[in-house]
Design an enzyme around this catalytic site. Structure first.
Site: not given
Ligand code: IMP
Length: 185
Positions: A111, A173, A108, A160-161
Protein backbone atom coordinates in the site's frame (compact mmCIF):
# COMPACT_ATOMS: atom_id res chain seq x y z
CA UNK A 1 -23.09 -13.04 4.65
CA UNK A 2 -22.84 -15.15 1.50
CA UNK A 3 -19.25 -16.29 0.96
CA UNK A 4 -19.95 -17.23 -2.66
CA UNK A 5 -21.57 -14.01 -3.82
CA UNK A 6 -19.97 -11.44 -6.18
CA UNK A 7 -21.15 -8.64 -3.89
CA UNK A 8 -20.69 -8.65 -0.12
CA UNK A 9 -22.28 -6.28 2.38
CA UNK A 10 -20.49 -5.71 5.69
CA UNK A 11 -21.90 -3.23 8.23
CA UNK A 12 -23.38 -1.04 5.48
CA UNK A 13 -20.24 -1.21 3.29
CA UNK A 14 -20.46 -2.84 -0.11
CA UNK A 15 -17.57 -4.91 -1.48
CA UNK A 16 -17.51 -6.09 -5.08
CA UNK A 17 -15.41 -8.81 -6.61
CA UNK A 18 -12.14 -7.46 -8.02
CA UNK A 19 -10.18 -10.65 -8.73
CA UNK A 20 -11.86 -14.03 -8.90
CA UNK A 21 -10.35 -17.39 -7.95
CA UNK A 22 -9.46 -18.36 -11.50
CA UNK A 23 -7.71 -15.05 -12.26
CA UNK A 24 -5.70 -15.25 -9.02
CA UNK A 25 -4.80 -18.88 -9.59
CA UNK A 26 -3.51 -18.22 -13.12
CA UNK A 27 -1.34 -15.28 -12.02
CA UNK A 28 0.06 -17.11 -8.97
CA UNK A 29 1.00 -19.96 -11.28
CA UNK A 30 2.82 -17.53 -13.62
CA UNK A 31 4.67 -15.93 -10.70
CA UNK A 32 5.73 -19.37 -9.46
CA UNK A 33 7.06 -20.31 -12.89
CA UNK A 34 8.92 -17.03 -13.24
CA UNK A 35 10.53 -17.35 -9.79
CA UNK A 36 11.44 -21.01 -10.42
CA UNK A 37 13.19 -19.98 -13.61
CA UNK A 38 14.93 -16.91 -12.11
CA UNK A 39 16.19 -18.84 -9.06
CA UNK A 40 17.11 -22.03 -10.90
CA UNK A 41 20.37 -23.44 -9.49
CA UNK A 42 20.06 -21.41 -6.25
CA UNK A 43 18.35 -22.21 -2.96
CA UNK A 44 16.15 -19.19 -2.13
CA UNK A 45 14.45 -18.59 1.21
CA UNK A 46 10.86 -17.41 0.78
CA UNK A 47 9.89 -15.18 3.69
CA UNK A 48 6.16 -14.84 4.25
CA UNK A 49 4.76 -11.82 6.04
CA UNK A 50 2.14 -12.88 8.57
CA UNK A 51 -0.82 -12.89 8.67
CA UNK A 52 -1.97 -11.49 5.34
CA UNK A 53 0.34 -13.39 3.01
CA UNK A 54 -0.40 -16.92 4.27
CA UNK A 55 -2.86 -17.90 1.53
CA UNK A 56 -0.81 -16.37 -1.28
CA UNK A 57 2.36 -17.84 0.23
CA UNK A 58 0.93 -21.36 0.39
CA UNK A 59 -0.30 -21.18 -3.19
CA UNK A 60 2.88 -19.54 -4.49
CA UNK A 61 5.36 -22.02 -3.06
CA UNK A 62 3.33 -24.93 -4.43
CA UNK A 63 4.00 -23.40 -7.83
CA UNK A 64 7.75 -23.29 -7.18
CA UNK A 65 9.45 -26.20 -8.93
CA UNK A 66 12.97 -25.81 -7.49
CA UNK A 67 14.30 -26.47 -3.98
CA UNK A 68 13.56 -23.66 -1.56
CA UNK A 69 13.28 -22.92 2.16
CA UNK A 70 10.62 -20.93 4.00
CA UNK A 71 10.38 -18.70 7.06
CA UNK A 72 8.01 -16.04 8.39
CA UNK A 73 8.07 -12.52 9.77
CA UNK A 74 5.24 -10.81 11.55
CA UNK A 75 4.79 -7.06 11.66
CA UNK A 76 2.22 -5.00 13.48
CA UNK A 77 -0.84 -4.62 11.29
CA UNK A 78 -3.34 -1.81 10.77
CA UNK A 79 -5.23 -3.29 13.72
CA UNK A 80 -8.87 -2.47 13.27
CA UNK A 81 -8.20 0.65 11.26
CA UNK A 82 -8.55 0.88 7.51
CA UNK A 83 -5.78 3.44 7.25
CA UNK A 84 -2.11 2.76 8.03
CA UNK A 85 -0.90 4.20 11.33
CA UNK A 86 2.46 5.03 9.70
CA UNK A 87 4.36 2.93 12.26
CA UNK A 88 5.68 -0.62 12.02
CA UNK A 89 6.86 -2.88 14.82
CA UNK A 90 8.30 -6.37 14.59
CA UNK A 91 6.08 -8.96 16.30
CA UNK A 92 7.95 -12.08 15.13
CA UNK A 93 11.52 -12.22 13.84
CA UNK A 94 13.04 -14.76 11.48
CA UNK A 95 14.22 -18.14 12.77
CA UNK A 96 16.79 -18.80 10.05
CA UNK A 97 20.28 -17.54 9.14
CA UNK A 98 20.03 -15.29 6.11
CA UNK A 99 23.66 -14.24 5.70
CA UNK A 100 24.82 -14.88 2.11
CA UNK A 101 21.39 -16.27 1.16
CA UNK A 102 18.99 -15.33 -1.61
CA UNK A 103 15.88 -13.91 0.05
CA UNK A 104 12.45 -13.46 -1.51
CA UNK A 105 9.98 -11.49 0.65
CA UNK A 106 6.40 -12.59 -0.05
CA UNK A 107 3.76 -9.90 0.66
CA UNK A 108 0.02 -9.90 0.13
CA UNK A 109 -0.26 -6.20 -0.65
CA UNK A 110 1.93 -3.13 -0.89
CA UNK A 111 0.00 0.00 0.00
CA UNK A 112 2.16 2.93 1.20
CA UNK A 113 5.28 0.72 0.98
CA UNK A 114 6.19 1.36 4.63
CA UNK A 115 6.16 -2.33 5.63
CA UNK A 116 8.28 -3.46 2.69
CA UNK A 117 10.72 -0.61 3.25
CA UNK A 118 11.04 -1.66 6.91
CA UNK A 119 11.54 -5.35 6.05
CA UNK A 120 14.10 -4.72 3.34
CA UNK A 121 16.16 -2.64 5.78
CA UNK A 122 15.78 -5.24 8.54
CA UNK A 123 16.82 -8.12 6.30
CA UNK A 124 19.58 -6.07 4.68
CA UNK A 125 21.29 -5.70 8.09
CA UNK A 126 22.10 -9.45 8.04
CA UNK A 127 24.14 -9.39 4.81
CA UNK A 128 22.03 -11.58 2.55
CA UNK A 129 23.32 -12.37 -0.95
CA UNK A 130 20.20 -10.77 -2.48
CA UNK A 131 16.76 -9.51 -1.43
CA UNK A 132 13.80 -9.41 -3.81
CA UNK A 133 10.13 -8.74 -3.24
CA UNK A 134 7.09 -10.49 -4.61
CA UNK A 135 3.71 -8.98 -3.82
CA UNK A 136 0.36 -10.24 -5.02
CA UNK A 137 -1.21 -6.77 -5.03
CA UNK A 138 0.18 -3.28 -5.47
CA UNK A 139 -1.81 -0.12 -4.79
CA UNK A 140 0.53 1.94 -6.94
CA UNK A 141 -1.33 5.24 -6.43
CA UNK A 142 -0.96 4.91 -2.65
CA UNK A 143 2.74 4.04 -2.56
CA UNK A 144 4.85 6.75 -0.97
CA UNK A 145 8.06 4.87 -0.17
CA UNK A 146 10.57 4.32 -2.94
CA UNK A 147 10.76 0.51 -2.79
CA UNK A 148 11.56 -1.79 -5.67
CA UNK A 149 8.89 -4.44 -6.21
CA UNK A 150 10.50 -7.17 -8.29
CA UNK A 151 7.41 -9.31 -8.94
CA UNK A 152 3.86 -7.90 -8.83
CA UNK A 153 0.76 -10.03 -9.28
CA UNK A 154 -1.75 -7.26 -9.94
CA UNK A 155 -1.72 -3.46 -9.82
CA UNK A 156 -5.02 -2.48 -8.19
CA UNK A 157 -6.86 0.80 -7.58
CA UNK A 158 -6.43 2.60 -4.27
CA UNK A 159 -9.39 0.85 -2.62
CA UNK A 160 -9.61 -1.24 0.52
CA UNK A 161 -9.65 -4.95 -0.35
CA UNK A 162 -10.49 -8.15 1.52
CA UNK A 163 -10.21 -11.87 0.86
CA UNK A 164 -7.49 -14.36 -0.13
CA UNK A 165 -5.63 -13.60 3.12
CA UNK A 166 -6.52 -9.91 3.40
CA UNK A 167 -8.65 -8.93 6.35
CA UNK A 168 -10.94 -6.31 7.70
CA UNK A 169 -10.73 -6.36 11.50
CA UNK A 170 -9.13 -9.83 11.25
CA UNK A 171 -12.08 -11.31 9.37
CA UNK A 172 -12.75 -12.33 5.75
CA UNK A 173 -9.25 -13.73 5.11
CA UNK A 174 -10.99 -16.98 4.14
CA UNK A 175 -12.80 -15.53 1.12
CA UNK A 176 -11.50 -17.29 -1.99
CA UNK A 177 -11.68 -14.19 -4.23
CA UNK A 178 -10.51 -10.61 -3.63
CA UNK A 179 -13.23 -7.97 -3.10
CA UNK A 180 -12.87 -4.16 -3.19
CA UNK A 181 -14.81 -1.64 -1.13
CA UNK A 182 -17.04 0.33 -3.50
CA UNK A 183 -18.04 3.20 -1.21
CA UNK A 184 -14.74 4.77 -0.08
CA UNK A 185 -11.12 3.68 0.25
P1 IMP B 1 1.92 -0.63 3.75
O1 IMP B 1 2.95 -0.75 4.83
O2 IMP B 1 1.18 0.69 3.81
O3 IMP B 1 2.46 -0.90 2.35
O4 IMP B 1 0.79 -1.70 4.05
C1 IMP B 1 1.05 -3.05 4.01
C2 IMP B 1 0.12 -3.82 4.89
O5 IMP B 1 -1.10 -3.13 5.18
C3 IMP B 1 -0.31 -5.10 4.21
O6 IMP B 1 0.59 -6.14 4.48
C4 IMP B 1 -1.69 -5.35 4.81
O7 IMP B 1 -1.57 -6.06 6.01
C5 IMP B 1 -2.22 -3.98 5.11
N1 IMP B 1 -3.12 -3.48 4.03
C6 IMP B 1 -2.87 -2.50 3.15
N2 IMP B 1 -3.92 -2.29 2.33
C7 IMP B 1 -4.86 -3.18 2.72
C8 IMP B 1 -6.19 -3.49 2.21
O8 IMP B 1 -6.71 -2.90 1.25
N3 IMP B 1 -6.84 -4.50 2.85
C9 IMP B 1 -6.31 -5.18 3.91
N4 IMP B 1 -5.08 -4.93 4.40
C10 IMP B 1 -4.37 -3.94 3.80
Amino acid sequence: MNYNSDTIKIDGDVFEILLDEETIDKRVNELGEQLSSDYNGRLPIFIGVLNGSVIFFADLIRNISIDCEVDFLKLSSYGDAKISSGKVTLLKDLNCQIESRDIVIVEDIVDTGLSIDYMKKLIGQHNPQSVKVVTLLHKAEATKYDVQLDYVGFKIPNKFVIGYGLDRSQKYRNLKSIYALTNGK
